[in-house]
Design a protein around this motif. Structure first.
Motif, short mmCIF file in Angstrom:
data_model
loop_
_atom_site.label_atom_id
_atom_site.label_comp_id
_atom_site.label_asym_id
_atom_site.label_seq_id
_atom_site.Cartn_x
_atom_site.Cartn_y
_atom_site.Cartn_z
N TYR A 186 -9.10 -1.75 -41.40
CA TYR A 186 -9.72 -0.50 -41.83
C TYR A 186 -9.56 0.58 -40.76
CZ TYR A 186 -12.72 2.78 -44.16
OH TYR A 186 -13.18 3.91 -44.79
N ASN A 187 -9.69 0.21 -39.50
CA ASN A 187 -9.47 1.17 -38.42
C ASN A 187 -8.05 1.72 -38.44
OD1 ASN A 187 -12.09 1.03 -37.39
ND2 ASN A 187 -11.59 -0.55 -35.91
N ARG A 188 -7.08 0.87 -38.76
CA ARG A 188 -5.70 1.33 -38.87
C ARG A 188 -5.55 2.33 -40.02
NH1 ARG A 188 -1.40 -3.55 -37.63
NH2 ARG A 188 -2.14 -3.97 -35.51
N ILE A 189 -6.18 2.05 -41.14
CA ILE A 189 -6.10 2.97 -42.29
C ILE A 189 -6.74 4.31 -41.94
CG2 ILE A 189 -6.94 3.38 -44.65
CD1 ILE A 189 -6.33 0.36 -45.15
N GLN A 190 -7.90 4.27 -41.30
CA GLN A 190 -8.53 5.52 -40.85
C GLN A 190 -7.60 6.28 -39.89
OE1 GLN A 190 -12.25 3.92 -39.30
NE2 GLN A 190 -13.36 5.15 -40.81
N GLY A 191 -7.03 5.57 -38.95
CA GLY A 191 -6.13 6.20 -37.98
C GLY A 191 -4.92 6.83 -38.65
N GLY A 192 -4.35 6.12 -39.61
CA GLY A 192 -3.21 6.65 -40.36
C GLY A 192 -3.58 7.90 -41.14
N TYR A 193 -4.76 7.88 -41.77
CA TYR A 193 -5.22 9.04 -42.53
C TYR A 193 -5.38 10.25 -41.62
CZ TYR A 193 -8.30 12.25 -44.93
OH TYR A 193 -8.85 13.40 -45.45
N PHE A 194 -6.06 10.08 -40.51
CA PHE A 194 -6.32 11.22 -39.64
C PHE A 194 -5.05 11.77 -39.01
CE2 PHE A 194 -10.67 9.47 -39.88
CZ PHE A 194 -11.25 10.58 -40.48
N ARG A 195 -4.08 10.91 -38.75
CA ARG A 195 -2.79 11.42 -38.25
C ARG A 195 -2.02 12.14 -39.35
NH1 ARG A 195 -3.58 6.75 -35.12
NH2 ARG A 195 -3.20 7.08 -32.90
N LEU A 196 -2.18 11.70 -40.59
CA LEU A 196 -1.50 12.33 -41.73
C LEU A 196 -2.00 13.75 -41.95
CD1 LEU A 196 0.33 12.18 -44.27
CD2 LEU A 196 -1.61 11.13 -45.46
N VAL A 197 -3.30 13.98 -41.81
CA VAL A 197 -3.87 15.28 -42.16
C VAL A 197 -3.95 16.28 -41.01
CG1 VAL A 197 -5.18 14.34 -44.10
CG2 VAL A 197 -6.28 14.55 -41.86
N ARG A 198 -3.73 15.84 -39.79
CA ARG A 198 -3.85 16.80 -38.69
C ARG A 198 -2.57 17.62 -38.52
NH1 ARG A 198 -4.15 12.85 -33.53
NH2 ARG A 198 -1.99 12.19 -33.56
N GLU A 199 -2.74 18.76 -37.89
CA GLU A 199 -1.62 19.66 -37.64
C GLU A 199 -0.77 19.16 -36.48
OE1 GLU A 199 -0.67 22.41 -39.34
OE2 GLU A 199 -2.28 21.98 -40.75
N ASP A 200 0.50 19.54 -36.44
CA ASP A 200 1.41 19.11 -35.38
C ASP A 200 0.89 19.45 -34.00
OD1 ASP A 200 3.15 18.04 -37.21
OD2 ASP A 200 4.46 19.79 -37.23
N GLU A 201 0.25 20.62 -33.85
CA GLU A 201 -0.25 21.04 -32.55
C GLU A 201 -1.30 20.07 -32.03
OE1 GLU A 201 -0.84 23.55 -35.25
OE2 GLU A 201 1.30 23.82 -35.04
N ASP A 202 -2.04 19.42 -32.94
CA ASP A 202 -3.09 18.49 -32.55
C ASP A 202 -2.53 17.13 -32.15
OD1 ASP A 202 -4.90 20.43 -33.28
OD2 ASP A 202 -5.22 19.60 -35.27
N ALA A 203 -1.28 16.87 -32.48
CA ALA A 203 -0.71 15.54 -32.29
C ALA A 203 -0.32 15.25 -30.85
CB ALA A 203 0.50 15.37 -33.21
N ALA A 204 -0.15 16.27 -30.06
CA ALA A 204 0.33 16.04 -28.67
C ALA A 204 -0.76 15.49 -27.78
CB ALA A 204 0.86 17.34 -28.10
#
Length: 107
Positions: A89-107
Motif C-alpha cells: 500500500y505504501n508503494r501504491i501511495q508513493g506511485g500516486y503522489f509521484r504521478l500527480v506532482r509537478e516536475d519541479e517538485d520531483a528533484a
C-alpha cells in the motif's frame, strides 16, 4: 530532457514505472485485484471528477476517499486495497503522489 527531469528519473524507486499518464507499481508480494493475483498495479492519471467523486461518496472519511480514488484509478474494487500488505500500500501511495506532482517538485 531537462536536468530536473533527468534527476527525477534517476531518483525513482526500482518498483515504480512512471509515464505522463500512469504509474505502474511493482508489488513487493503478489496481491489479488479483481479476483486475479497480480504482481503489479497500474494507476491512471486522476481527473478532478475522480477526486470530487471520492469526496462525495465518503465526505468525512479521508482513508475511504483514498481507497475509492485509488480503486477508480486502478479499475478495481476499494475492497481490493483492504487485503494489501502495508508495504504494498505504501508503494501504491508513493506511485500516486509521484504521478500527480509537478516536475519541479520531483528533484
Amino acid at each position: 530532457m531537462t536536468t530536473t527531469t533527468a534527476t527525477a528519473k534517476k531518483t525513482l524507486p526500482a518498483w515504480l514505472i512512471l509515464s505522463d499518464s500512469s504509474a505502474t507499481i511493482l508489488l513487493a508480494k503478489p496481491a489479488e485485484f479483481n479476483g486475479v493475483k497480480v504482481d503489479r498495479v497500474t494507476l491512471r492519471e486522476p481527473t478532478i471528477r475522480d477526486l470530487r467523486t471520492a469526496e462525495k461518496v465518503h465526505p468525512n472519511d479521508k482513508e475511504a476517499q483514498e481507497f475509492h480514488l485509488f480503486a477508480s484509478l486502478a479499475e478495481c474494487s476499494p475492497d481490493d486495497f483492504e487485503g494489501l500488505t502495508l508495504r504494498n500500500y505504501n508503494r501504491i501511495q508513493g506511485g500516486y503522489f509521484r504521478l500527480v506532482r509537478e516536475d519541479e517538485d520531483a528533484a
